[in-house]
Design a protein around this motif. Structure first.
Motif, PDB file in Angstrom:
ATOM      1  N   VAL A 155      -1.475  -3.712   5.729  1.00  8.61           N
ATOM      2  CA  VAL A 155      -2.155  -2.516   5.210  1.00  8.61           C
ATOM      3  C   VAL A 155      -3.662  -2.522   5.475  1.00  8.61           C
ATOM      4  N   PRO A 156      -4.381  -3.658   5.285  1.00  5.63           N
ATOM      5  CA  PRO A 156      -5.816  -3.620   5.611  1.00  5.63           C
ATOM      6  C   PRO A 156      -6.087  -3.208   7.052  1.00  5.63           C
TER       7      PRO A 156
ATOM      8  N   PRO B 104       2.502  -5.531   3.267  1.00  6.22           N
ATOM      9  CA  PRO B 104       1.227  -5.597   2.541  1.00  6.22           C
ATOM     10  C   PRO B 104       0.113  -6.257   3.348  1.00  6.22           C
ATOM     11  N   ALA B 105       0.470  -7.262   4.166  1.00  2.90           N
ATOM     12  CA  ALA B 105      -0.569  -7.934   4.943  1.00  2.90           C
ATOM     13  C   ALA B 105      -1.116  -7.019   6.034  1.00  2.90           C
TER      14      ALA B 105
END
Lengths: 397, 383
Positions: free
Chosen positions: B103-104, B100-101
């Motif tokens: 993904v940006p 998740p970290a």
């Protein structure tokens, strides 16, 4: 500038009902019976389901009003022949107060911030009680419905009047109404989401939650609008010269809002996951318990990946059968999403899907169909008085 | 006259039309007649014109898709390699590979590569920019088209090209103005020169300017107020004096009793006999642990104890030599006793607890045992 006589479009209102709505009343009746039976057998479960259904129907109703407002404000041309369909869909908000009554009667089984004994020992809820209390909850809801119903009547009244008078000034008036409606829409929808959905877990808070519900709302409204438009067009209820380019815009909007939803949903998840604060993470942890985990992972596929792949190629957005499937899929995905938000509060250990859930879905589908049938009866399905209509029929990409 | 020579230099015939409807009509007609080498110019996109021109489906969408996918793949590789393989850092207690970290980063690289790459492909590969000597450049036609006109050009190289016929066709459809467009002899004989003096001067100027700006920003600007705010912060540098603490040290020792991550508290402080009796080496003498022990022994122990632990210091008598590790006394010590000495120190030997982790200390002991065995081998070792 075109005069009203130039706007003559060969639209003939048909008297018989559209074929895909023939079963609407039986479906509605079966759903209603099922839901009433549910309220007799298990009022708590039925109330939770009713919250899901209400949020779902409201998405379509208020989202359609948002769509109408955006059309007026942006001066959009392509969507004019379909605007009446969005207007009829937005009539769904008229039944919202009726749906809210059984929920408010059952409020104690839904929202544990209403329990006095819980409130006495819980300091967080005590601090929140100036906002989260039953009286203010009901007052707020009355305000939301009042706002929506007032703007619904204004938007549809002027639009219907224009069919007869062909007065161009009415479009301008509706533009003003839409401009006033937009901030009210943003506030009411946000607070509605907080009140009905977020306060199911009163300790939890997510500042993006209103936007999250908004993204699903617009998706659901546009899918309902797309599906009904294509169906009516196939059965010849609309004007003749509608081109794939018109439907392309619907597909593009669906695609855009699918991405918007994913963006917002992921933002909400990632910030909570990263900050790792216990008062926020428990909401997601509750959705990773037992069979809820599969539903939580499934939402990525159901609401993002499948619609994304369905709508990605440009020809797919012009293909009516693909669009029909995608819009029905997204309507289902929005139900899935709301179910995922609401139901873990009711059944913490495992995913449940019994006859009450099925009855409530049948009821919701029946409601949309019946409302559409009821409100389309004495209206033109195309806004024949709209000054932009002729230009809209010449629309191409 | 030079009409003939001009004719041979003809690039095409162009016409200006006053509105979009007319340009759509003429385009439709030209496409119907089967012309291939023609183009339409407008200062804004006209809906439906690509369809009328019967243009092929643009491959740009697929290019953007492929570029986007490669951007995502590159983003994933970048984050995975830097954050979980090459330089893993614990951030917020998350795992090395915490998707998740990433993904940006992935998302931004996807968008960046797809948008910039598509623009580059479009401009430089599909449109073949830069093309400063195109015959349409600097013509009256182009000037009109860039302002308020809509123009069409039929090129002379088209198979169906007929000068008179096209002129009459254009005027028939209400052309406002018709231009003949010629290659200028200059353009025909144009050969691009890379080392043009102007270009070289420009490059030198650019280099000097960049160097000056870089020097100014990094060495001057950041030391001038108000840009020097980064220099003055509420912090102390390593080795600096502190006014906050009574002892004046800015660097603080760990709180008493702090146990580092992965370490445990040494419970036999000052009790060599208990350590000897209770501590058992947790490691097995494998190739891996012996290699670790050898490495650490050579780094930390061998300066005094000698490469083979015989007490032959490498320090040229600047420091008293320790006794050999091959005496009966040391060989009969348990592992725990040696561990105690490494941890606590003995006589002149200091504690190595802060330099060597527990695992490394045990590995050194294994290596010492191997050294002892090598000087006192038994008969069965050879067999």
């Amino acid at each position: 500038m075109t005069t009203s006589s130039d706007n003559a479009v060969n639209y003939v209102r048909k008297t018989q009902n559209p074929k895909f709505l023939t079963l609407s009343l039986p479906i509605f009746a079966i759903g209603l019976l099922g839901l009433v039976a549910g309220f007799i057998v298990n009022p708590t479960q039925a109330s939770f389901n009713l919250v899901v259904i209400m949020a779902w129907l409201l998405s379509i109703g208020v989202g359609s009003m948002f769509f109408i407002g955006i059309e007026y404000l942006s001066g959009a041309v392509w969507s004019v022949p379909f605007r009446r369909i969005a207007e009829i869909n937005s009539s769904l908000i008229l039944i919202m107060p009726i749906l809210a009554i059984p929920i408010i009667l059952n409020i104690h089984s839904l929202y544990h911030w209403t329990h006095q004994d819980v409130l006495a020992t819980d300091e967080i809820l005590q601090r929140k009680s100036p906002y989260l209390n039953e009286t203010f909850f009901i007052i707020r809801n009355i305000i939301y419905y009042a706002v929506w119903v007032i703007f619904y009547f204004l938007l549809t009244y002027f639009s219907n009047k224009q069919d007869l008078t062909k007065d161009q000034q009415l479009t301008r008036r509706n533009t003003v109404v839409s401009a006033i409606f937009m901030p009210f829409f943003a506030l009411t929808l946000t607070f509605f989401a907080i009140d009905w959905l977020m306060s199911l877990e009163p300790h939890w808070y997510s500042t993006i939650f209103g936007v999250y519900y908004f993204s699903g709302t617009v998706l659901a409204a546009i899918s309902a609008f797309t599906y009904i438009s294509i169906k009516l067009n196939e059965e010849g209820y609309l004007v003749d010269n509608l081109k794939p380019d018109h439907f392309y815009s619907m597909g593009a909007l669906l695609f855009a809002f699918t991405n918007f939803w994913a963006y917002i949903a992921f933002s909400q998840f990632m910030l909570i996951w990263y900050a790792n604060l216990p008062e926020e993470t428990f909401w997601f942890i509750n959705r990773g318990v037992g069979s809820w985990l599969y539903m939580s992972i499934g939402i990525i596929f159901v609401k993002f990946i499948v619609p994304y792949i369905l709508l990605l190629p440009q020809p797919a957005k012009m293909n009516p059968s693909r669009l029909k499937f995608a819009s029905l899929w997204i309507l289902f995905a929005h139900y899935y999403d709301l179910f995922w938000i609401v139901m873990p509060t009711f059944s913490k250990e495992r995913l449940i899907f019994g006859w009450i859930e099925i009855a409530s879905v049948v009821f919701a589908v029946g409601t949309i169909m019946a409302i559409f049938l009821l409100f389309s009866k004495n209206r033109n399905l195309v806004p024949i008085g709209d000054p932009k209509l002729k230009r809209s029929l010449e629309f191409h990409l | 006259m030079e009409a003939n020579s001009l004719k041979s230099n003809l690039y095409g015939v162009s016409a200006i039309f006053s509105d979009t409807k007319k340009i759509a009509e003429i385009t439709h007609k030209v496409a119907e007649l089967g012309y291939k080498n023609y183009d339409v110019h407008s200062s804004f996109p006209i809906h439906n014109l690509p369809k009328k021109m019967k243009l092929k489906w643009s491959p740009l969408g697929y290019i953007a898709f492929v570029l986007g996918i490669s951007g995502a793949a590159f983003g994933l590789f970048l984050t995975w390699w830097t954050m979980s393989v090459d330089y893993p850092l614990i951030i917020g207690g998350k795992p090395w590979f915490s998707f998740p970290a990433f993904v940006p980063v992935l998302f931004e690289l996807t968008v960046l590569l797809a948008s910039v790459g598509t623009a580059i492909v479009m401009l430089f590969i599909i449109f073949k920019f830069p093309n400063p000597k195109h015959p349409l450049h600097d013509t009256e036609y182009m000037k009109r088209v860039s302002v308020d006109g809509f123009g069409i050009v039929i090129e002379a190289k088209d198979e169906k090209f007929d000068y008179e016929k096209i002129r009459s066709l254009f005027s028939e459809f209400g052309a406002e103005k018709i231009f003949d467009i010629y290659y200028s002899p200059e353009e025909l004989n144009y050969k691009p020169k890379v080392f043009e003096p102007k270009f070289i001067v420009f490059l030198i100027f650019l280099v000097v300017l960049t160097a000056f700006i870089g020097y100014f920003v990094n060495n001057k600007l950041f030391y001038m107020p108000p840009f020097d705010f980064m220099l003055y912060q509420f912090r102390v540098n390593p080795q600096e004096e502190s006014t906050l603490f009574a002892d004046g040290f800015a660097m603080r020792p760990p709180v008493k009793g702090t146990v580092a991550r992965g370490q445990s508290f040494y419970q036999f402080k000052g009790q060599p006999e208990e350590a000897a009796a209770n501590l058992i080496n947790p490691l097995l003498p494998t190739e891996q642990t012996l290699a670790l022990g050898q490495k650490k022994f050579n780094t930390f122990c061998s300066p005094c104890h000698g490469w083979r632990g015989e007490g032959d210091s490498r320090l040229n008598q600047q420091f008293p030599n320790p006794p050999s590790l091959h005496t009966d006394k040391v060989r009969n010590w348990t592992d725990g006793r040696i561990y105690h000495i490494i941890t606590e120190g003995q006589n002149i030997m200091p504690s190595y607890a802060s330099q060597l982790s527990e695992e490394e200390r045990w590995a050194i002991i294994l290596y010492i045992r191997a050294l002892q065995r090598s000087l006192n081998a038994k008969l069965e070792d050879v067999q």
